[in-house]
Scaffold this active site. Structure first.
Site, mmCIF file in Angstrom:
data_model
loop_
_atom_site.group_PDB
_atom_site.id
_atom_site.type_symbol
_atom_site.label_atom_id
_atom_site.label_comp_id
_atom_site.label_asym_id
_atom_site.label_seq_id
_atom_site.Cartn_x
_atom_site.Cartn_y
_atom_site.Cartn_z
ATOM 1 N N GLN A 9 41.052 49.839 44.336
ATOM 2 C CA GLN A 9 40.330 48.710 44.912
ATOM 3 C C GLN A 9 41.237 47.484 44.903
ATOM 4 O O GLN A 9 41.717 47.064 43.846
ATOM 5 C CB GLN A 9 39.057 48.419 44.118
ATOM 6 N N TYR A 33 33.563 37.372 44.865
ATOM 7 C CA TYR A 33 35.000 37.131 44.865
ATOM 8 C C TYR A 33 35.443 36.632 46.242
ATOM 9 O O TYR A 33 34.619 36.381 47.119
ATOM 10 C CB TYR A 33 35.739 38.375 44.387
ATOM 11 N N LEU A 85 22.734 51.942 39.080
ATOM 12 C CA LEU A 85 21.808 52.636 38.181
ATOM 13 C C LEU A 85 21.472 54.045 38.670
ATOM 14 O O LEU A 85 20.344 54.495 38.564
ATOM 15 C CB LEU A 85 20.542 51.809 37.959
#
Length: 371
Positions: free
Chosen positions: A100, A182, A301
Site C-alpha cells: 500500500q 490521509y 469486522l
C-alpha cells in the site's frame, strides 16, 4: 468449492483464494527502513494461507509518514531494507505480496499509538505536515502547509518513484491509500479541501489530483501487475465525502484501469459518528460494485469464516480483507478452510500439523511422503 476459496484473477496475477491480509501499520521502522520486526511480521503472515498479503502503508516521502516509526520507500536505503526481508519471505512462501502506497497529509508527524498518537510539535522532533489546505485535523494542532504547484509535483514524482521501486522489489500488486483522512482522501473531501484553484471546489476538481496520482502510479508499475485503491466511502460527517461521490470517483478510477476498490470509511474528521458493527462497511462495497462493475474488497469486522463466505456468495464483494482478526489468529485462512471444507496452502514443514479428521486441508501433496 466455496466462494472464499475460489481463485480470482487480477490481470496476470491469480490468487488461490479471496482472502487478503489488509495493510496494518506496525510503527516499527527506523527512518522509514524496515527492521527485524518486519522479518517476523512478514514471515508470520506469509505462511497464513491467505491469497494475498498487503504490506502496511508504505510512505512515499519522509514528510508523508504518519509517525516516525512508519515504513517508507523513497530511496535506495529503504528499498534495500525491504529487499532483504522480501527475499527471505520469498524463499519459503509463494503468497502474493502487495504494497500500500501512502502519504499521511495533515495527519503526519504523530506519535505512535502506544505513545498517545498525538501530533508531535516541530520543537519536539516533529515536522511540518503538507495537505491540500492549511486546515488542521483537529483544533489545537499546528496547521499543515498547503501544497503549491511545486509541492504537488514533488508528491506526484514520489508516488511514481515508489511504484517503480516496488516493481524492482518484485511486489505483485499495489494499493493506493485514498482513505482514512490521509493526503488523497483530504483532497477528495470538502471538509479538508478548501482550495479555490482547479484542485478544489467541485467534485471534478477535488478528484483531479487523486486521479493524477493514480495515473502516475499506474504508468510507473508494470502493466501486467494490478493496482487497486482503498477509499473511505464516507466521512460519517454531514457535508463531507459520501458514498455517491465515492461511486463517481470509482468510475473514474475504473476508466484508468483500477483493478479493485477496497471500501473502508471514516478517518478524516474527529467528529465522525461511526455505527460500528460486524460487516458495517459491506454496504459500501456492494454499492460500488453494483454501480461500477469493479472488483470490490469487503472489510470491517469480518471475523468469521461463514460470515466471509456469505459476503462473497451474496455478491457484496469479490474479496474480503482481514486486519486485526489476522493479527489475533495468523492462521485464520487455515481455520476458515477447515470450517468450510476447503483446502489451503501450507509450508511442508507444517504439513504434519494437519488434523487427522481433515485429510485434504493442506491438499493432496501434504499426504505424499508421510510416514
Amino acid at each position: 468449492m466455496t466462494h472464499l476459496f475460489t481463485p480470482i484473477a487480477l490481470r496476470a496475477l491469480t490468487l488461490p483464494n479471496r482472502i487478503m491480509i489488509a495493510p496494518m501499520c506496525q510503527y516499527s521502522a527506523v527512518d522509514g527502513a524496515a527492521t527485524e520486526w518486519h522479518y517476523m511480521h512478514f514471515g508470520t503472515l506469509a505462511l497464513s494461507g491467505a491469497g494475498m498479503f498487503c504490506i502496511e502503508a508504505t510512505h512515499v516521502e519522509p514528510e508523508g509518514r504518519i509517525t516516525p516509526g512508519c515504513l517508507g520507500l523513497w530511496d535506495d536505503r529503504t528499498e534495500a531494507a525491504l529487499r532483504v526481508i522480501l527475499s527471505a519471505v520469498r524463499k519459503y512462501s509463494n503468497i502474493a505480496i502487495a504494497m500500500q502506497l501512502a502519504h499521511a497529509g495533515r495527519k503526519a508527524s504523530s506519535r505512535i499509538p502506544w505513545e498517545g498518537g498525538q501530533q508531535i510539535p516541530v520543537a519536539d522532533g516533529g515536522w511540518i505536515a503538507h495537505a491540500p489546505s492549511a486546515v488542521p485535523f483537529k483544533p489545537g494542532e499546528a496547521a499543515p502547509r498547503a501544497l503549491d504547484a511545486a509541492g504537488m509535483e514533488r508528491v506526484r514524482r514520489a508516488f511514481a518513484s515508489a511504484a517503480q521501486r516496488a516493481a524492482r522489489l518484485g511486489i505483485d500488486a499495489l494499493e493506493v491509500h485514498a482513505a482514512h483522512g490521509y493526503l488523497i482522501h483530504e483532497f477528495l473531501s470538502p471538509l479538508a479541501n478548501q482550495r479555490t484553484d482547479e484542485y478544489g471546489g467541485s467534485l471534478a476538481n477535488r478528484m483531479r489530483f487523486p486521479l493524477e496520482l493514480f495515473d502516475a502510479i499506474r504508468a510507473a508499475f508494470p502493466a501486467e501487475r494490478p493496482v487497486g485503491v482503498k477509499v473511505s466511502a464516507t466521512d460519517w460527517v454531514e457535508g463531507g465525502w459520501d458514498l455517491q461521490q465515492t461511486i463517481e470517483f470509482a468510475r473514474e478510477l475504473g476508466k484508468r484501469g483500477a483493478d479493485w476498490i477496497d471500501a473502508s470509511s471514516g478517518g478524516l474528521a474527529p467528529q465522525q459518528k461511526i455505527p460500528v458493527a460486524p460487516g458495517y462497511q459491506l454496504p459500501f462495497a456492494a454499492a460500488i460494485k453494483a454501480a461500477t462493475g469493479l472488483n470490490t474488497i469487503g472489510i470491517g469486522l469480518i471475523t468469521e469464516a461463514r460470515q466471509a463466505e456469505e459476503v462473497l456468495a451474496s455478491g457484496q464483494a469479490d474479496m474480503v480483507a482481514l486486519a486485526r482478526g489476522m493479527l489475533y489468529d495468523p492462521r485464520w485462512p487455515w481455520h476458515a478452510a477447515a470450517e468450510l471444507g476447503a483446502s489451503v496452502t501450507a509450508p511442508p514443514q507444517y504439513w504434519r500439523s494437519q488434523p487427522a479428521r481433515l485429510k485434504n486441508l493442506f491438499g493432496a501433496q501434504a499426504l505424499s511422503g508421510a510416514r
